[in-house]
Write a protein that holds these residues in place. Structure first.
Motif, short mmCIF file in Angstrom:
data_model
loop_
_atom_site.label_atom_id
_atom_site.label_comp_id
_atom_site.label_asym_id
_atom_site.label_seq_id
_atom_site.Cartn_x
_atom_site.Cartn_y
_atom_site.Cartn_z
N ARG A 51 16.50 1.83 -24.36
CA ARG A 51 17.46 2.83 -24.85
C ARG A 51 18.59 2.96 -23.86
O ARG A 51 18.70 2.22 -22.89
N HIS A 83 6.19 3.62 -10.36
CA HIS A 83 5.85 5.03 -10.18
C HIS A 83 4.34 5.22 -10.16
O HIS A 83 3.75 5.50 -9.12
N THR A 90 20.91 6.11 -21.58
CA THR A 90 20.54 7.27 -20.79
C THR A 90 21.68 8.27 -20.82
O THR A 90 22.71 8.02 -21.44
N THR A 91 21.46 9.40 -20.16
CA THR A 91 22.49 10.43 -20.16
C THR A 91 23.28 10.37 -18.87
O THR A 91 22.80 9.91 -17.83
N HIS A 101 5.57 8.18 -18.02
CA HIS A 101 6.27 9.38 -17.52
C HIS A 101 7.78 9.31 -17.72
O HIS A 101 8.51 10.09 -17.12
N HIS A 102 8.20 8.35 -18.52
CA HIS A 102 9.62 8.25 -18.89
C HIS A 102 10.55 8.01 -17.71
O HIS A 102 11.72 8.35 -17.79
N TRP A 103 10.03 7.45 -16.64
CA TRP A 103 10.94 7.03 -15.58
C TRP A 103 11.84 5.95 -16.17
O TRP A 103 11.38 5.08 -16.92
N GLU A 104 13.11 5.99 -15.81
CA GLU A 104 14.09 5.09 -16.40
C GLU A 104 14.51 4.02 -15.39
O GLU A 104 14.74 4.32 -14.22
N ALA A 131 26.36 12.93 -16.76
CA ALA A 131 27.14 14.17 -16.78
C ALA A 131 28.60 13.82 -16.99
O ALA A 131 29.12 12.88 -16.39
N ILE A 155 17.41 5.01 -12.29
CA ILE A 155 18.70 5.65 -12.59
C ILE A 155 19.04 6.62 -11.48
O ILE A 155 20.17 6.71 -11.03
N PHE A 156 18.03 7.38 -11.04
CA PHE A 156 18.23 8.33 -9.95
C PHE A 156 18.08 7.59 -8.64
O PHE A 156 17.57 6.47 -8.61
N ILE A 187 27.44 16.40 -21.45
CA ILE A 187 26.43 15.35 -21.38
C ILE A 187 26.86 14.26 -22.35
O ILE A 187 27.36 14.56 -23.43
#
Lengths: 143, 347
Positions: A59, A48, A61-62, A88-91, A64, A100-101, A74
Motif C-alpha cells: 500500500r 520487528h 502511507t501517510t 503489527h503493521h510496521w511499514e 503530514a 518509514i519512521f 494528512i
C-alpha cells in the motif's frame, strides 16, 4: 557463493503484483515485488518481531501536509511502494527495506535481475529451479 | 539558588469580587482556593490571612531558603460561562500584578502567571496580549480541567502565542472546581482521597494528546509544565505510547520520534508528593525520556496542606542533581525568569 533462483516469467508479475518464494537457503521465504515495472525482493521476516512481512499489504502511507504549519493535514503518498507487516503493521519501503519512521532496523533485501531468454539458457545449469518457460524474460533472485 | 515554581497565593476575596464586577459579582463568587466538596479538612497549611499576604509568603520563602517564586493563583478550574471566566481571569491577573508582583514585601522575588480560560480562544489570546509586555509574568496557567484535550486544534492558537512569547504553559489541576469535580474515564470518583491521588491523570491525557496531535512538532519552542504529575507517573503512562507508535504513526504522521522523547525537549514536571515516597525517586537518573534530575522542577505548593520544602525534596540526590531540580531546570525552561535573574546578577 550466491545462488540464483528463478522466480518466474516477467509476464506473470505485472506492476503491483508480488509473490513469495521459498528457496532452500531462505526457509522463511522471500517476497518479490513489482513496483512500477521494477522488481525488488525482501526477506519474508519482519525485523520487528519476526512476522511474515511479505504476506502483508502492499500500500501507500501517510504524510503530514506541510502547506500550513498551523493546521494538521494528512495525505496519502507512495501508493504501492510500502509493505505493511500483517502482525503489527510496521511499514517498510519495498525499494530499500527501510522503515518509514527513523529506525536502525531494516528488512534484508536481495538483488533481483531480469534476464533475457538467451542468458537463461546459459544460466540453466546453475539455477536452483528449472524455469517454467524460456520463451520469456525471467525474474532471477540472487540469494 | 532555589526557585520555587509552584506557589499559589490566595487573592483577597472581597477585593477580587469587586474587581470582577457586575453581573458576575451580584452574588459573591466562591473563594478561588480550596475544595468545593469532599475534602474533610482545611485545604491550606496556613491561615487564609497568611496565604493572602505577600509578607507572609515572603517569610515562608526566607525560612525555606527559597530565592524566587513563580506565583500561580488557583482559579477553580473550568468555568462554564466564557464571559464570566474571562472576567475572573482578568481580575485575577490584575490583582496578581498589583497586589503581589508590585508588593514591596516581595523584594522582586515574585514572578507571575497569566491565568487564561481556554473556553474561548479569542478571549484567552486577548488576555495574554494584555500582559505579554509585562516581563514579570513568566508563564501561562491553564486548568487541567478542560472542555477538550489540549491536543485539540481549537487550543493551538494559544499554544502558538505562548511559544512566540517565551511563556511556558503550566497545566494546573486547581482541585476545587466551579463545575463538578472532573470525572475519571469510568465515571465520578466518590472520595477526596481518590480525586487527590488520581489528579495526575487529566494532565497526562493533555500532554499525550499534544504529542500525538503534533503540537510539539509544529511548535518546537513550546514548553509545557505539568503541575500535578510526577515524572515517574508520566513515564509509566507515556511509555505506552512508545510501544506501538510505529504502528499508529499511520494516523499521526506528524509524530517523528518516540513520544517519550518529547518529554525531554518540551515537558517539565513540578516535584510531587509521590516523589517523596516513590522508589523511583531515589535515583536522579532514569532511562526513558531523560534523567529525573533534568525533568523535575521544585515546587512547594505553598500554602496548600500538602506543601513541601526544598530540604524535603529529593534528599538522596547528589548536589549537582539537586541544584538542577531546585533552580537549573527552571532557569533553562523559563526564558523570562532566566533573563531577569541574569540581569540582576550583572547589575
Amino acid at each position: 557463493m550466491a545462488t540464483r533462483y528463478v522466480v518466474g516469467p516477467v509476464s506473470s508479475y505485472p506492476p503491483g503484483s508480488s509473490t513469495i518464494v521459498y528457496p532452500d537457503k531462505v526457509k522463511s521465504g522471500i517476497g518479490v515485488f513489482n513496483v512500477g515495472g521494477e522488481f525488488y525482493a525482501l526477506k519474508n521476516t519482519c525485523p520487528h518481531m519476526g512476522g511474515p512481512l511479505c504476506k502483508g499489504r502492499v500500500r501507500g502511507t501517510t504524510e503530514a501536509c506541510a502547506k500550513d504549519d498551523e493546521r494538521l493535514g494528512i495525505q496519502w503518498v507512495r501508493d504501492g511502494e510500502i509493505i505493511a507487516c500483517p502482525w503489527h503493521h510496521w511499514e517498510f519501503e519495498i525499494r530499500t527495506g527501510r522503515t518509514i519512521f527513523s529506525s536502525r532496523q531494516r528488512v534484508r533485501s536481495y538483488p533481483v535481475t531480469v534476464e533475457a531468454p538467451e542468458t537463461m539458457e546459459r544460466l540453466k545449469k546453475g539455477v536452483e529451479t528449472v524455469p517454467v518457460s524460456v520463451e520469456d524474460a525471467q525474474i532471477i533472485l540472487e540469494i | 539558588m532555589i526557585i520555587d515554581c509552584a506557589v499559589h497565593p490566595v487573592l483577597e476575596h472581597d477585593e477580587l469580587n469587586r474587581r470582577i464586577g457586575p453581573p458576575f459579582n451580584l452574588r459573591p463568587l466562591p473563594s478561588l482556593f480550596g475544595d468545593k466538596y469532599q475534602a474533610p479538612f482545611d485545604q491550606l497549611s496556613v491561615s487564609v490571612e497568611d496565604a493572602g499576604s505577600p509578607a507572609a509568603v515572603a517569610r515562608f520563602m526566607r525560612d525555606a531558603r527559597i530565592d524566587y517564586a513563580v506565583l500561580s493563583p488557583t482559579t477553580r478550574g473550568y468555568w462554564p460561562n466564557p464571559q464570566q471566566a474571562d472576567a475572573v481571569m482578568r481580575s485575577v491577573n490584575s490583582m496578581l500584578a498589583e497586589r503581589w508582583l508590585s508588593a514591596v514585601e516581595g523584594e522582586g522575588r515574585f514572578f507571575g502567571s497569566i491565568r487564561v480560560a481556554p473556553n474561548d480562544t479569542d478571549l484567552a489570546l486577548r488576555e495574554i496580549d494584555r500582559w505579554a509586555g509585562d516581563e514579570r509574568f513568566v508563564q501561562l496557567v491553564v486548568p487541567a480541567r478542560a472542555l477538550a484535550v489540549y491536543g485539540d486544534q481549537r487550543f493551538f492558537p494559544i499554544w502558538r502565542k505562548a511559544a512566540e512569547l517565551g511563556l511556558p504553559v503550566f497545566v494546573h489541576d486547581d482541585m476545587g472546581t466551579i463545575v463538578e469535580p472532573p470525572p475519571s474515564q469510568v465515571g465520578f470518583q466518590s472520595f477526596f482521597a481518590e480525586a487527590h491521588a488520581l489528579r495526575p491523570l487529566s494532565s497526562i491525557v493533555h500532554v499525550a494528546t499534544m504529542i500525538t496531535a503534533g503540537v510539539f512538532d509544529r511548535l518546537p519552542d513550546l514548553r509545557v509544565i505539568l503541575g500535578d504529575v510526577s515524572v515517574h507517573s508520566a513515564r509509566s503512562l507515556l511509555i505506552r505510547t512508545d510501544k506501538d507508535w510505529q504502528t499508529e504513526r499511520l494516523e499521526v504522521p506528524w509524530v517523528t520520534k518516540d513520544p517519550t522523547l518529547y518529554m525531554e525537549t518540551n515537558v517539565r514536571f513540578i516535584s510531587q508528593a509521590d516523589d517523596e515516597i516513590s522508589p523511583h525517586s531515589i535515583s536522579a537518573s532514569d532511562t526513558v525520556g531523560g534523567e529525573n534530575s533534568a525533568l523535575v522542577m521544585f515546587g512547594s505548593r505553598h500554602p496548600y496542606w500538602d506543601d513541601t520544602t526544598p530540604a524535603r525534596t529529593f534528599p538522596t540526590w547528589n548536589d549537582e542533581a539537586r541544584a538542577r531540580c531546585l533552580a537549573g531546570n527552571a532557569l533553562d525552561f523559563y526564558p523570562r525568569l532566566a533573563a531577569r535573574i541574569s540581569a540582576e546578577a550583572t547589575a
